[in-house]
Design a protein around this motif. Structure first.
Motif, PDB file in Angstrom:
ATOM      1  N   ILE A   1      -7.767   1.870  -2.837  1.00  0.00           N
ATOM      2  CA  ILE A   1      -7.939   2.920  -1.825  1.00  0.00           C
ATOM      3  C   ILE A   1      -6.744   3.877  -1.788  1.00  0.00           C
ATOM      4  CG2 ILE A   1      -8.238   3.378   0.661  1.00  0.00           C
ATOM      5  CD1 ILE A   1     -10.017   0.853   0.764  1.00  0.00           C
ATOM      6  N   PRO A   2      -5.498   3.384  -1.640  1.00  0.00           N
ATOM      7  CA  PRO A   2      -4.403   4.360  -1.615  1.00  0.00           C
ATOM      8  C   PRO A   2      -4.255   5.156  -2.908  1.00  0.00           C
ATOM      9  CG  PRO A   2      -3.543   2.095  -1.501  1.00  0.00           C
ATOM     10  CD  PRO A   2      -5.022   2.011  -1.361  1.00  0.00           C
TER      11      PRO A   2
ATOM     12  N   MET B   1      -1.981   8.648   3.854  1.00  0.00           N
ATOM     13  CA  MET B   1      -2.657   7.550   4.572  1.00  0.00           C
ATOM     14  C   MET B   1      -1.634   6.742   5.345  1.00  0.00           C
ATOM     15  SD  MET B   1      -5.620   5.493   2.672  1.00  0.00           S
ATOM     16  CE  MET B   1      -6.332   4.925   4.196  1.00  0.00           C
TER      17      MET B   1
ATOM     18  N   LYS C   1       2.304  10.955   2.032  1.00  0.00           N
ATOM     19  CA  LYS C   1       1.546   9.809   1.508  1.00  0.00           C
ATOM     20  C   LYS C   1       0.033  10.010   1.669  1.00  0.00           C
ATOM     21  CE  LYS C   1       5.123   6.418   2.533  1.00  0.00           C
ATOM     22  NZ  LYS C   1       5.625   6.246   1.177  1.00  0.00           N
TER      23      LYS C   1
ATOM     24  N   PRO D   1      -4.234 -10.625  11.195  1.00  0.00           N
ATOM     25  CA  PRO D   1      -3.356  -9.728  10.436  1.00  0.00           C
ATOM     26  C   PRO D   1      -2.974 -10.368   9.112  1.00  0.00           C
ATOM     27  CG  PRO D   1      -2.498 -10.136  12.652  1.00  0.00           C
ATOM     28  CD  PRO D   1      -3.604 -11.097  12.443  1.00  0.00           C
ATOM     29  N   SER D   2      -3.052  -9.596   8.055  1.00  0.00           N
ATOM     30  CA  SER D   2      -2.690 -10.127   6.745  1.00  0.00           C
ATOM     31  C   SER D   2      -1.247 -10.643   6.757  1.00  0.00           C
ATOM     32  CB  SER D   2      -2.832  -9.004   5.712  1.00  0.00           C
ATOM     33  OG  SER D   2      -2.792  -9.546   4.433  1.00  0.00           O
TER      34      SER D   2
ATOM     35  N   ARG E   1      -6.066  14.038   7.507  1.00  0.00           N
ATOM     36  CA  ARG E   1      -7.073  14.986   6.991  1.00  0.00           C
ATOM     37  C   ARG E   1      -6.678  16.418   7.319  1.00  0.00           C
ATOM     38  NH1 ARG E   1     -11.942  11.692   6.189  1.00  0.00           N
ATOM     39  NH2 ARG E   1     -11.520   9.692   7.150  1.00  0.00           N
TER      40      ARG E   1
ATOM     41  N   GLN F   1       0.815  -1.218   0.000  1.00  0.00           N
ATOM     42  CA  GLN F   1       0.000   0.000   0.000  1.00  0.00           C
ATOM     43  C   GLN F   1       0.851   1.271   0.000  1.00  0.00           C
ATOM     44  OE1 GLN F   1      -2.138  -1.467   3.346  1.00  0.00           O
ATOM     45  NE2 GLN F   1      -3.997  -1.734   2.189  1.00  0.00           N
ATOM     46  N   ASN F   2       1.999   1.224   0.677  1.00  0.00           N
ATOM     47  CA  ASN F   2       2.924   2.360   0.662  1.00  0.00           C
ATOM     48  C   ASN F   2       3.358   2.672  -0.759  1.00  0.00           C
ATOM     49  OD1 ASN F   2       3.622   3.738   2.923  1.00  0.00           O
ATOM     50  ND2 ASN F   2       5.201   2.316   3.585  1.00  0.00           N
TER      51      ASN F   2
ATOM     52  N   THR G   1      -6.614   8.118   7.500  1.00  0.00           N
ATOM     53  CA  THR G   1      -6.271   9.135   6.516  1.00  0.00           C
ATOM     54  C   THR G   1      -5.830  10.396   7.251  1.00  0.00           C
ATOM     55  OG1 THR G   1      -7.980   8.245   5.091  1.00  0.00           O
ATOM     56  CG2 THR G   1      -7.186  10.438   4.553  1.00  0.00           C
TER      57      THR G   1
ATOM     58  N   GLU H   1       0.606  -1.931   8.638  1.00  0.00           N
ATOM     59  CA  GLU H   1       1.664  -2.627   7.878  1.00  0.00           C
ATOM     60  C   GLU H   1       2.623  -1.636   7.223  1.00  0.00           C
ATOM     61  OE1 GLU H   1      -1.575  -3.073   7.341  1.00  0.00           O
ATOM     62  OE2 GLU H   1      -2.088  -5.193   7.178  1.00  0.00           O
ATOM     63  N   SER H   2       2.107  -0.487   6.811  1.00  0.00           N
ATOM     64  CA  SER H   2       2.994   0.471   6.151  1.00  0.00           C
ATOM     65  C   SER H   2       3.775   1.291   7.172  1.00  0.00           C
ATOM     66  CB  SER H   2       2.203   1.390   5.213  1.00  0.00           C
ATOM     67  OG  SER H   2       1.256   2.139   5.929  1.00  0.00           O
TER      68      SER H   2
ATOM     69  N   GLN I   1      -7.018   7.779  -3.117  1.00  0.00           N
ATOM     70  CA  GLN I   1      -6.796   8.860  -2.152  1.00  0.00           C
ATOM     71  C   GLN I   1      -5.773   9.869  -2.666  1.00  0.00           C
ATOM     72  OE1 GLN I   1      -6.906   8.548   1.825  1.00  0.00           O
ATOM     73  NE2 GLN I   1      -8.667   7.219   1.848  1.00  0.00           N
TER      74      GLN I   1
ATOM     75  N   LEU J   1      -3.000  -2.747  14.820  1.00  0.00           N
ATOM     76  CA  LEU J   1      -3.889  -3.591  14.000  1.00  0.00           C
ATOM     77  C   LEU J   1      -5.180  -3.922  14.735  1.00  0.00           C
ATOM     78  CD1 LEU J   1      -1.719  -6.303  12.229  1.00  0.00           C
ATOM     79  CD2 LEU J   1      -3.545  -4.995  11.181  1.00  0.00           C
TER      80      LEU J   1
ATOM     81  N   GLY K   1      -6.928  -2.524  11.005  1.00  0.00           N
ATOM     82  CA  GLY K   1      -6.166  -2.743   9.770  1.00  0.00           C
ATOM     83  C   GLY K   1      -6.592  -1.863   8.609  1.00  0.00           C
ATOM     84  N   SER K   2      -7.727  -1.157   8.765  1.00  0.00           N
ATOM     85  CA  SER K   2      -8.204  -0.301   7.667  1.00  0.00           C
ATOM     86  C   SER K   2      -7.368   0.955   7.524  1.00  0.00           C
ATOM     87  CB  SER K   2      -9.654   0.105   7.904  1.00  0.00           C
ATOM     88  OG  SER K   2     -10.440  -1.039   8.058  1.00  0.00           O
TER      89      SER K   2
ATOM     90  N   ASN L   1      -7.493  -8.497   8.672  1.00  0.00           N
ATOM     91  CA  ASN L   1      -7.680  -7.216   9.339  1.00  0.00           C
ATOM     92  C   ASN L   1      -7.147  -6.096   8.433  1.00  0.00           C
ATOM     93  OD1 ASN L   1      -7.867  -5.089  11.066  1.00  0.00           O
ATOM     94  ND2 ASN L   1      -6.806  -6.070  12.771  1.00  0.00           N
ATOM     95  N   ASP L   2      -7.856  -5.877   7.327  1.00  0.00           N
ATOM     96  CA  ASP L   2      -7.516  -4.750   6.456  1.00  0.00           C
ATOM     97  C   ASP L   2      -8.823  -4.082   6.040  1.00  0.00           C
ATOM     98  OD1 ASP L   2      -8.616  -6.423   4.534  1.00  0.00           O
ATOM     99  OD2 ASP L   2      -6.701  -6.981   3.641  1.00  0.00           O
ATOM    100  N   ALA L   3      -8.729  -3.053   5.211  1.00  0.00           N
ATOM    101  CA  ALA L   3      -9.920  -2.263   4.875  1.00  0.00           C
ATOM    102  C   ALA L   3     -11.006  -3.153   4.251  1.00  0.00           C
ATOM    103  CB  ALA L   3      -9.535  -1.144   3.919  1.00  0.00           C
TER     104      ALA L   3
ATOM    105  N   SER M   1     -13.450   5.007   3.168  1.00  0.00           N
ATOM    106  CA  SER M   1     -12.084   5.476   3.379  1.00  0.00           C
ATOM    107  C   SER M   1     -11.927   6.993   3.333  1.00  0.00           C
ATOM    108  CB  SER M   1     -11.139   4.832   2.352  1.00  0.00           C
ATOM    109  OG  SER M   1     -11.421   5.318   1.061  1.00  0.00           O
ATOM    110  N   LEU M   2     -12.938   7.704   2.848  1.00  0.00           N
ATOM    111  CA  LEU M   2     -12.848   9.167   2.782  1.00  0.00           C
ATOM    112  C   LEU M   2     -14.265   9.736   2.917  1.00  0.00           C
ATOM    113  CD1 LEU M   2     -10.191  10.780   2.280  1.00  0.00           C
ATOM    114  CD2 LEU M   2     -10.935  11.106  -0.066  1.00  0.00           C
TER     115      LEU M   2
ATOM    116  N   THR N   1     -12.348  -5.766   6.880  1.00  0.00           N
ATOM    117  CA  THR N   1     -13.153  -5.132   7.927  1.00  0.00           C
ATOM    118  C   THR N   1     -14.557  -4.812   7.422  1.00  0.00           C
ATOM    119  OG1 THR N   1     -11.166  -4.215   8.926  1.00  0.00           O
ATOM    120  CG2 THR N   1     -13.230  -3.159   9.525  1.00  0.00           C
TER     121      THR N   1
ATOM    122  N   TYR O   1      -1.299   2.784   7.289  1.00  0.00           N
ATOM    123  CA  TYR O   1      -1.801   1.481   7.713  1.00  0.00           C
ATOM    124  C   TYR O   1      -0.783   0.904   8.698  1.00  0.00           C
ATOM    125  CZ  TYR O   1      -4.393   1.857   3.319  1.00  0.00           C
ATOM    126  OH  TYR O   1      -5.186   2.289   2.287  1.00  0.00           O
TER     127      TYR O   1
END
Lengths: 421, 318
Positions: free
Chosen positions: A116-117, B237, B235, A215-216, B155, A87-88, B153, B241-242, A120, B141, B149-150, A186-188, A142-143, A191, B239
């Motif tokens: 999503i990323p 956002m 960036k 967790p993924s 803002r 995602q980064n 953002t 993991e990031s 955004q 998480l 995990g979502s 457990n991600d977007a 997400s927004l 969830t 997460y």
């Protein structure tokens, strides 16, 4: 030797410096630039399969049939960067596309993890964005407000209803009290699915067996397997990336869990991903968003689903065209239609043109006439499918069309190795 | 002997020249940023370089100068990113509040973490720093307040332009470089080198090891936090993991090894190479990590002290 290594390093650095400026200088007024972040490598690489082929087909088509934009005939250039399923990197590549390549439109595609990323970043920079292959709910969540992005896919309510129809075919109708084991990361994406499934399962008289979201990239699913075993579940339902599902499914089956059906999103869409499961793949059920038997023809190229699949197979060692690749084709169709309609590359006009599209693509009709929270979206078709063996090869059969009866069934429910109860 | 003295004289002369030159470079970079003549794309490259320099200097301060090899600086990158997201998304704080607050969160968090980590040394310390970052990832998480995990953002309205983020990144970079530069020329810096080379001997001549280690650890957390908050501001956002990914440390180790660990200039050289290479390799999917790994190996084999170290040997540049 040291001097040689030093010289090599300087050459590599010099090459990097020159290459960094290449893309921007390539911008010419006769080309419309479209940005595309694709999971070419990493855990989602299966979803990114076929991207290069699709990009070439649409680019070649537009080269032969240029579109009139800003008063002159133009072709398109689709600039693809690899997200490495991270995602980064998705955000970084989207920024690179906007700031370095100066794209006119962004395509956000290939699961919510990518969409999503990328969407955004497009929102932040005010770049028109065509999103697809992300269920509407997680993207809308997400927004608060999407000003530049429109999504074309299905909602999670439709996913649930599609999966419920598959459970019913396997003998677990609503009100039966069947126990549904949930498998969500457990991600977007996970969830959003998890919340909706828990609520709707209770409403429909099912019993949710919920080990909690994991967790993924987890490798140890022994707790999930133990919970499913002790609860004696009837159904496994969820959405996962392929490595997670492989690990979870192996642990669950090894623990001796036997179910009537397995319905999975994301990880069971592609032949290559399902084949990796070996014998256990036979009978797994999943969503079908597109199939070679679909009745739709591209409004842009005039190619039908069956013909497109045949072309893909001819140029890709006989492989069936993956569903995500068909959506990539549709996304680029939408992009071309957008510029045809806008007649300009001015961002506001392009955004308005996306919203006013009313076209038929290879995956069906797309009209952005619905709204979820701050996101404008178009609903695309969704059916239920099952992986069945035909002459030793796994084939995805459309076995449920209750949501879109106009789509033809290509098979009927068959008990398989994944339905061993 | 004469040659040695001549070398020292050269070094002293270069010491005087390097500092104003560095300041001049920063002044020029600020002037370019404020003038608005830099294209957005160039600013994007530069701001990434600035942030990797800052992260590199922080890691280098701990691992290169103090001998406290860390595999867990991502803990503070992630914490700062989440602090920025929480402050802007939930408490609606403006940008000027966000960055100092995010850095402060990192420093406060670093105090109890250090109390546990400092019970270990060497390899055990390195692994423990990684475990701390992994634990933080698992915490975020499963924490509903931060969206699990979502992710979250950042803002801000209006969202800062790339020009503003460039200036913030440049400021963080300048703070990092000048801080590390000052430290290496201070009593603390000499203490760090003594502690790295022989902690027992350093303690026997009166160096307070715990205080020295804590100072360095908190400074590294502060710089990593500042850099992390600007990274995620760029960036948009974050997460779990990031934010808490080990890839942050992998990148920073690359930056320091290529450039030269234990030198102030090392991370600067390493960051320029890393960012340019990574951007270039984006055109070749799958090759990025292979190329970066191969270059690291080549440099380790032939220039074990990194490019800055090799240049220093060759030209006696300090």
């Amino acid at each position: 030797m040291k001097r040689f290594v030093a010289v090599m390093l300087i050459i590599v650095l010099a090459l990097s410096l020159t290459a960094c400026g290449t893309s921007a200088s390539e911008k010419t007024s006769s080309v419309i630039k479209i940005g595309y972040v694709n999971p070419t490598t990493g855990a989602l690489a299966g979803n990114g399969e076929g991207c290069a082929w699709v990009v070439k087909k649409i680019t070649d088509y537009v080269a032969e049939h240029p579109i009139t934009v800003d008063g002159q005939k133009k072709t398109i250039q689709v600039i693809v960067y690899d997200s490495a399923s991270d995602q980064n990197t998705c955000s970084e590549m989207a920024q690179k596309l906007i700031e370095e390549d100066k794209i006119d439109l962004m395509i956000a595609i290939q699961t919510p993890n990518t969409v999503i990323p990328v969407a955004q970043v497009a929102e932040r920079y005010g770049v028109p964005c065509i999103a697809t292959q992300s269920p509407v709910d997680p993207l809308a969540e997400s927004l608060e407000k999407f000003k530049w992005t429109c999504d074309a896919f299905y909602t999670l309510d439709q996913v649930y209803e599609s999966q419920r129809a598959l459970w019913t075919q396997a003998g677990n109708a609503p009100g039966s009290g069947a126990k549904v084991g949930l498998l969500f990361a457990n991600d977007a994406d996970g969830t959003a699915w998890h919340e909706l499934f828990v609520r709707r399962l209770a409403e429909d008289g099912y019993e949710a067996v919920d080990p909690g979201q994991y967790p993924s990239r987890t490798t140890d699913f022994s707790n999930v397997a133990a919970k499913f075993k002790s609860a004696e579940i009837d159904v496994i339902a969820g959405t996962n990336i392929p490595p997670d599902f492989m690990n979870a499914y192996s642990a669950i089956i090894s623990a001796g869990v036997r179910v009537d059906c397995v319905t999975m999103g994301k990880c069971c869409l592609l032949q290559s991903d399902v084949e990796a499961l070996g014998e256990l793949a036979d009978g797994i059920m999943t969503q079908v968003w597109w199939d070679p038997a679909y009745p739709y023809t591209s409004g842009l190229t005039g190619i039908g689903s069956e013909e497109l699949n045949r072309m893909y197979a001819e140029e890709n060692n006989g492989r069936t065209m993956p569903q995500p690749a068909a959506y990539a084709y549709a996304a680029l169709e939408l992009a071309v239609h957008t510029f045809e309609k806008a007649g300009t590359t001015r961002r506001e006009a392009v955004r308005d043109a996306i919203r006013s599209l009313d076209v038929t693509t290879i995956v069906g009709h797309v009209k952005y006439d619905q709204q979820m929270k701050g996101l404008t979206y178009a609903c695309t078709t969704l059916c239920g499918g099952q992986w069945q063996r035909e002459n030793g090869e796994l084939v995805l059969k459309v076995i449920d069309n209750s949501l879109y009866p106009e789509i033809q069934l290509t098979g009927s429910y068959q008990p398989g190795n994944a339905t061993q109860k | 002997m004469m040659r040695k003295i001549a070398g020292l004289t050269d070094t002293a002369r270069l010491k005087i020249n390097v500092f104003p030159a560095t300041v001049l470079v920063f002044v020029i970079l600020y002037a370019l940023g404020f003038s608005g003549i830099l294209p957005a794309n160039v600013m994007r490259y530069l701001l990434q370089i600035f942030l990797y320099i800052a992260l590199g200097e922080a890691w280098n301060l701990m691992s290169g100068f103090a001998g406290m090899t860390s595999l867990g600086q991502q803990l503070y990158v992630g914490l700062a990113g989440y602090a920025a997201a929480i402050l802007t998304g939930i408490y609606m704080q403006p940008l000027p509040t966000v960055l100092p607050a995010a850095a402060l969160v990192c420093v406060i968090a670093a105090i109890p973490v250090s109390a546990i980590l400092f019970r270990m040394q060497g390899m055990y310390f390195a692994v423990a720093t990684w475990v701390a970052a992994e634990a933080a990832e698992k915490l975020f998480l499963n924490w509903k307040f931060v969206g699990q995990g979502s992710g979250m953002t950042i803002r801000l309205s209006p969202y800062p332009s790339v020009g503003v983020i460039y200036l913030l990144a440049l400021t963080v970079c300048m703070l990092a470089v000048l801080t590390v530069y000052r430290i290496t020329r201070s009593r603390l810096g000499m203490g760090l080198l003594a502690m790295r080379d022989d902690p027992v001997a350093a303690a026997s001549i009166g160096l307070n090891l715990t205080r020295t280690r804590l100072t360095v650890y908190l400074l590294a957390a502060l710089i990593s936090g500042l850099a992390g908050s600007v990274f995620f501001l760029n960036k948009g956002m974050i997460y779990p993991e990031s934010g808490f990914s080990i890839s942050w440390t992998v990148s920073v180790v690359f930056v320091c090894i290529i450039g030269g660990a234990g030198t102030v200039a090392g991370p600067v050289i390493g960051a320029v190479i890393y960012v340019l290479l990574r951007e270039y390799l984006a055109h070749y999917p799958g090759w990025s990590n292979i190329m970066l790994g191969a270059i690291t190996l080549l440099v380790i084999f032939f220039f074990p002290e990194g490019i800055a170290g090799a240049l220093k040997k060759k030209k006696r540049i300090n």
